[in-house]
Design an enzyme around this catalytic site. Structure first.
Site, short mmCIF file in Angstrom:
data_model
loop_
_atom_site.label_atom_id
_atom_site.label_comp_id
_atom_site.label_asym_id
_atom_site.label_seq_id
_atom_site.Cartn_x
_atom_site.Cartn_y
_atom_site.Cartn_z
N ASP A 1 33.46 -5.83 40.21
CA ASP A 1 34.20 -5.36 39.04
C ASP A 1 34.34 -3.84 39.12
O ASP A 1 33.40 -3.13 39.47
CB ASP A 1 33.48 -5.77 37.75
CG ASP A 1 34.37 -5.66 36.53
OD1 ASP A 1 34.71 -6.71 35.96
OD2 ASP A 1 34.72 -4.52 36.15
N ILE A 2 35.52 -3.34 38.78
CA ILE A 2 35.80 -1.91 38.87
C ILE A 2 35.03 -1.11 37.81
O ILE A 2 34.83 0.10 37.96
CB ILE A 2 37.33 -1.67 38.76
CG1 ILE A 2 37.73 -0.37 39.41
CG2 ILE A 2 37.80 -1.74 37.31
CD1 ILE A 2 39.23 -0.22 39.60
N ASN B 1 35.35 -15.18 30.01
CA ASN B 1 35.99 -14.73 28.78
C ASN B 1 37.33 -15.45 28.67
O ASN B 1 38.12 -15.47 29.63
CB ASN B 1 36.19 -13.21 28.79
CG ASN B 1 34.88 -12.47 28.66
OD1 ASN B 1 33.97 -12.93 27.96
ND2 ASN B 1 34.77 -11.32 29.31
N GLY C 1 37.61 -11.13 24.43
CA GLY C 1 37.90 -9.88 25.13
C GLY C 1 38.52 -10.07 26.50
O GLY C 1 38.47 -9.17 27.33
N GLN C 2 39.13 -11.24 26.73
CA GLN C 2 39.79 -11.44 28.03
C GLN C 2 40.93 -10.44 28.18
O GLN C 2 41.81 -10.37 27.31
CB GLN C 2 40.32 -12.87 28.17
CG GLN C 2 40.91 -13.12 29.56
CD GLN C 2 41.44 -14.54 29.74
OE1 GLN C 2 41.42 -15.36 28.82
NE2 GLN C 2 41.93 -14.82 30.94
N SER C 3 40.89 -9.66 29.25
CA SER C 3 41.91 -8.62 29.45
C SER C 3 42.80 -8.88 30.66
O SER C 3 43.85 -8.25 30.79
CB SER C 3 41.23 -7.24 29.59
OG SER C 3 40.37 -7.23 30.70
N HIS D 1 38.81 -15.93 35.79
CA HIS D 1 37.77 -15.25 36.59
C HIS D 1 36.42 -15.49 35.97
O HIS D 1 36.26 -15.46 34.75
CB HIS D 1 38.04 -13.74 36.70
CG HIS D 1 38.30 -13.06 35.39
ND1 HIS D 1 39.52 -13.13 34.74
CD2 HIS D 1 37.50 -12.31 34.59
CE1 HIS D 1 39.47 -12.46 33.61
NE2 HIS D 1 38.24 -11.95 33.48
N HIS E 1 32.80 -13.92 35.59
CA HIS E 1 31.97 -12.73 35.77
C HIS E 1 30.58 -13.22 36.21
O HIS E 1 30.00 -14.10 35.57
CB HIS E 1 31.77 -11.98 34.46
CG HIS E 1 33.00 -11.37 33.87
ND1 HIS E 1 33.27 -10.02 33.95
CD2 HIS E 1 34.03 -11.92 33.17
CE1 HIS E 1 34.41 -9.77 33.30
NE2 HIS E 1 34.89 -10.90 32.82
#
Ligand code: AMP
Length: 121
Positions: free
Chosen positions: A34-35, A94, A100-102, A107, A109
């Site tokens: 993750d960035i 998420n 809070g899925q952006s 995916h 986590h």
């Protein structure tokens, strides 16, 4: 199921068009760091095929169901490879705005390497 969506960030990462630090690069599954990590280990595990979220993946039936099995198995392999199998980790999907899925590409986590609180914020 849509194989790839041109404007999707994670489709771009899976295709190698967008740079990412990949830790697994399989036939159907890709995992990358993750960035903006929220724990010492924070890896995202995605299918190459585009589904907007895990509910859509499940709703697709097979091959979606088999893909979900692969995603979970890959998350476990990432945890083992990152050395957090015994200390423990979270696998989080998420799903939708309240979660809070952006990024609208399913995916998982994989988070670990520190003790985490519950309930989540
Ligand atoms: P979510 O909020 O559950 O949709 O998770 C999306 C995750 O993608 C967030 O944790 C972001 O930090 C992460 N992210 C966004 N852009 C990138 C990128 N280019 N490379 C790696 N991770 C990213």
């Amino acid at each position: 199921m849509i194989v790839s969506v041109p404007e999707c960030l994670f489709c771009g990462i899976a295709a190698g068009d967008v740079p990412a630090t990949k830790v697994a690069d399989g036939e159907r599954i890709v995992a990358f760091r993750d960035i903006n990590p929220q724990a010492p280990v924070h890896v995202l595990v995605i299918p190459r095929d585009h589904y907007p979220n895990v509910a859509a993946l499940v709703a697709a039936g097979d091959p979606g169901k088999g893909l979900l099995d692969e995603l979970i198995a890959a998350a476990g392999k990432v945890a083992a490879a990152e050395g957090i199998e015994d200390s423990g980790y979270r696998v989080v999907f998420n799903t939708g705005p309240d979660a809070g899925q952006s990024v609208a590409h399913v995916h998982a986590h994989v988070l670990g390497g520190r003790a985490m609180a519950w309930p989540p914020g």
